[in-house]
Scaffold this active site. Structure first.
Site, short mmCIF file in Angstrom:
data_model
loop_
_atom_site.label_atom_id
_atom_site.label_comp_id
_atom_site.label_asym_id
_atom_site.label_seq_id
_atom_site.Cartn_x
_atom_site.Cartn_y
_atom_site.Cartn_z
N TYR A 60 0.81 -1.21 0.00
CA TYR A 60 0.00 0.00 0.00
C TYR A 60 0.85 1.27 0.00
O TYR A 60 0.40 2.33 -0.42
CB TYR A 60 -0.93 0.05 1.21
CG TYR A 60 -1.92 -1.07 1.33
CD1 TYR A 60 -2.27 -1.86 0.24
CD2 TYR A 60 -2.52 -1.35 2.56
CE1 TYR A 60 -3.17 -2.90 0.37
CE2 TYR A 60 -3.43 -2.38 2.69
CZ TYR A 60 -3.75 -3.16 1.59
OH TYR A 60 -4.65 -4.19 1.74
N LYS A 85 1.11 -6.61 5.89
CA LYS A 85 1.16 -7.79 5.01
C LYS A 85 2.44 -7.78 4.19
O LYS A 85 2.89 -6.71 3.74
CB LYS A 85 -0.03 -7.80 4.05
CG LYS A 85 -1.39 -7.62 4.69
CD LYS A 85 -2.49 -7.61 3.64
CE LYS A 85 -3.80 -7.10 4.20
NZ LYS A 85 -3.79 -5.66 4.49
#
Length: 303
Positions: A60, A85
């Site tokens: 992200y 993640k």
């Protein structure tokens, strides 16, 4: 999964706040390392209003913003649940984390987050093989186990895993079983891949749902429209609140986001009411009449 007040209990006995503020889809950054002040402001607002579970990811590009918002919030670290993640790459096996493996990637995440540990660390996608990564899926999981052993990740799990991928880990006699499988899930996508929700839950793996509000942000009319309108009037709640509550009633943890204060307040208010079983069943059955896959396009062959 058992819901206690506004938290789910994981298969290792730890608790996880039952709704998460996502810093992905809406806030995703590409090709820039500049700090996005809008992300920081939105996160600060979410934390101020009561969000304690923040869902981030290496890919992200917003870990620095998450770290700044946490620091500015002055909320004690132990009251927050921060997830990240590992960027394992997509189905083409051509892109992945420049940091090599999950262990090194989380170390970098922690620097950007200005944290000593994350509460949850996931393998973002199951597309890992020896030929491209230098290690296979089970070995990738072993890196997460090492992170857990060292206290750098309190809980570990996976994301976008099909049954076959979960079995690969579960049948390897892991030291720790995955606690979470984060997938795209909504009333219009009740299984990202065939049988994944039931199988995960049977294995004691909590499903987290990204894209849970797809039925109300779709571009065209759908069969749930009149149902949601009626239920919103019945419960005196918004259609988004009805859908998020339905997700929670499935034993699934919704991940959602907004930059608007009133919507953030609405998200947190889903624990103030319950849907009747009849209404839950109606959303489930009517929702199955349509499929919307907004994000996990690589699994569209199942639609």
């Amino acid at each position: 999964m058992s819901l206690v007040k506004n938290a789910f209990k994981l298969n290792n006995g730890n608790e996880i706040p039952a709704i998460s503020y996502g810093v992905g889809t809406k806030w995703f950054k590409r090709g820039t390392t500049d700090i996005d002040s809008k992300v920081v402001e939105a996160l600060e607002t979410a934390i101020k209003l009561g969000f304690r579970h923040i869902d981030g990811a290496e890919v992200y590009g917003t870990n620095t913003e998450i770290g700044l918002a946490i620091k500015n919030s002055k909320v004690p670290r132990e009251e927050l649940f921060i997830a990240s993640k590992f960027n394992s790459g997509n189905a083409t096996y051509t892109t992945r984390s420049k940091l090599g493996n999950p262990y090194d990637a989380l170390k970098k995440d922690l620097q950007d987050l200005q944290l000593d540990y994350v509460d949850l660390y996931l393998i973002h996608f199951p597309y890992i093989k020896k030929e491209t990564h230098g290690y296979n899926l089970v070995e990738a999981w072993n890196y997460l186990e090492q992170l857990k052993d060292e206290g750098l990740a309190k809980n570990i799990g996976v994301s976008n895993f099909k049954i076959e991928h979960l079995k690969e880990i579960l049948e390897s006699d892991p030291k720790y079983r995955p606690s979470v499988n984060q997938i795209e899930f909504s009333a219009y996508l009740q299984n990202q891949t065939p049988g994944i929700v039931q199988y995960s839950q049977e294995q004691g793996i909590l499903i987290e749902a990204y894209g849970p509000l797809s039925p109300v942000i779709q571009d065209e009319a759908g069969p749930l429209d009149p149902v949601l309108k009626n239920l919103a009037q019945k419960y005196q709640k918004s259609e988004s609140q009805i859908l998020l509550r339905w997700v929670v009633e499935q034993g699934v943890l919704p991940v959602t986001t907004s930059g608007k204060e009133d919507r953030i307040k609405d998200f947190l208010a889903i624990f103030e009411f319950e849907l009747s079983q009849e209404d839950i069943d109606e959303i489930t059955q009517v929702g199955k009449q349509k499929t919307i896959r907004r994000y996990s396009k690589e699994y569209a062959t199942y639609d």
